[in-house]
Design an enzyme around this catalytic site. Sequence first.
Site, mmCIF file in Angstrom:
data_model
loop_
_atom_site.group_PDB
_atom_site.id
_atom_site.type_symbol
_atom_site.label_atom_id
_atom_site.label_comp_id
_atom_site.label_asym_id
_atom_site.label_seq_id
_atom_site.Cartn_x
_atom_site.Cartn_y
_atom_site.Cartn_z
ATOM 1 C CG ASN A 68 15.357 -5.531 -22.373
ATOM 2 O OD1 ASN A 68 14.140 -5.640 -22.236
ATOM 3 N ND2 ASN A 68 15.994 -6.000 -23.439
ATOM 4 C CB VAL A 70 11.253 -3.404 -21.223
ATOM 5 C CG1 VAL A 70 10.052 -2.485 -21.449
ATOM 6 C CG2 VAL A 70 12.509 -2.577 -20.953
ATOM 7 C CB CYS A 128 9.638 -10.273 -26.692
ATOM 8 S SG CYS A 128 9.990 -9.456 -25.123
ATOM 9 C CG ASN A 190 14.062 -10.242 -29.691
ATOM 10 O OD1 ASN A 190 14.558 -9.636 -28.736
ATOM 11 N ND2 ASN A 190 12.804 -10.099 -30.041
ATOM 12 C CB THR A 191 17.604 -9.892 -26.222
ATOM 13 O OG1 THR A 191 16.291 -10.325 -25.848
ATOM 14 C CG2 THR A 191 17.602 -8.402 -26.490
ATOM 15 C CB THR A 264 22.178 -2.159 -27.119
ATOM 16 O OG1 THR A 264 21.148 -3.131 -26.885
ATOM 17 C CG2 THR A 264 22.811 -1.782 -25.799
#
Lengths: 300, 253
Positions: A68, A70, A128, A190-191, A264
Amino acid sequence: MKTEVNICGVTLKNPVMTASGTFGSGREYSEFIDLNRLGAVVVKGVADKPWQGNPAPRIAEVYGGMLNSVGLQNPGVDWFMENDIPFLRQFDTKIIVNVCGHSVDEYVNVVRKLRGADVDMLELNISCPNVSEGGMAFGTDPVMVKKVVSAVKREADKPLIVKLSPNVTDITLTAKAAEEGGADALSLINTLTGMKIDIYRRQPVLSRKIGGMSGPAVKPVALRMVYEVCRAVDLPVIGMGGISNAEDALEFIMAGAVGVSIGTANFINPTATVDTIDGIEEYMRKYNVEDINELRGIIE
Amino acid sequence: MKTVENASVVSMANLTDDVYDITIHCPEIASWAKAGQFVELYPDNGANLLARPISICGMDAEKGDIRLVFRVVGKGTELFSRLGTGDKIRVLGPCGNGFNLKDGSAVLVGGGIGVPPLLETCRQLKGDKTVVLGFRDKSSVILCDEFKALGARVYIATDDGSLGFKGNVVELMKSEGITGDMIYSCGPKIMLEALSDYAEERGIACQVSLEERMACGIGACVGCVVKIKDGDGWTHKKVCKDGPVFDSREVIW
């Protein structure tokens, strides 16, 4: 059978929470699950002003997961306080506010506005990967981590969780920096930054080219990092990264996490959170676990 | 209301090389569904995790069935194309807001795989109906006879002229001088943008059904945004929750 866990003096009815950015403030999922069942709702990142985020496409599917970009679109802290806190307070669950910003000042502004607000904890998002200023740029440099955490901690009137980025060589260094800065707890991961190219259009799928990877495929990496961080710091750790069910959640707890977040998996199964809670209880009954805390950190 | 159901496949047919027509039994979703809404179908193969948004082509609340007509565009839809009668498929829905059905004369404009949601819309509209459908060529034409059976005047445009008008739907509308009180449309963004200009020039209200890559389908992931006018500026709205149908004058193309 006891499923309560205590994080920085806040008692959660069970260790299962939602990962920020995958659950909004719970409204959408309240059609599918009873929010009263959750240990806590960790809301989508809140900034001091409304953010529009990145252009679409923001989503790409990858094997066993997704990307993502976003970019933390959110309506801002004032809107959040007026609308989302009253909504969530209808439910018997804890509220954890994920705080984002482009600069130390912006993080501090959000936390100042949240002073006295009816929420339980704060989670500082310095990880992020989808914003060009702030976010991961802060969370990957131990010096910056300590600086932003200590600046925010001074203003916070609630326990402060710091959410760490996995996009570093040694996550225990940023974990220790957050601890030195005054963090009360840590959450990770986090990702992971990732990419996908559409070979037919010969272009990246995401408009921002690079995004954050999440989903079941990242779980072994996340679990390893949670294990390492739990051994490196004395803070409570909330584990997340690809957790989709009770088996996954129990792995993180055994690795040392006091709480776990479902991210997710909510997109793949809207009842993933309560299914996980049910599964943990079933495991505890089947294997005669009196207290969930008995399982925490049992892996040497 | 939305829910997740483990639907069973009632029937499956092949409409063209890559377009499939599937009816699934999911009583709750069928009883709530409205024209222009969509459902999320889960591949559930362990590798492709995200649900695929598929527009609702028809529903039968009494039988508890919904009909979906979809094109194979990737791994997920390829998997769905192999479903047969009696197979199970996990489905979430109904998603989005659907078309706002108005009295008066209707013009339904569809392009390619944007045509299916217009069929249920056409069925529910009571007034005078003109249907304009655009396809690549004769072999990719779908659902044309079903629109005719609903009493609509049907115009077909194909890119290569192998059936009907040679050109796109907006060129066809210009050449035929097609007009009405409300346009209901779904198709490629480039078509919808041209249609939006056509509608604006002629003062016709126009609803466009948009699509964008999404993860959750219910408004939580904030993935599927489009730029929508907001006062003097714009804001990002979600296709899945705020849409998929928008007033064409609000969209920033």
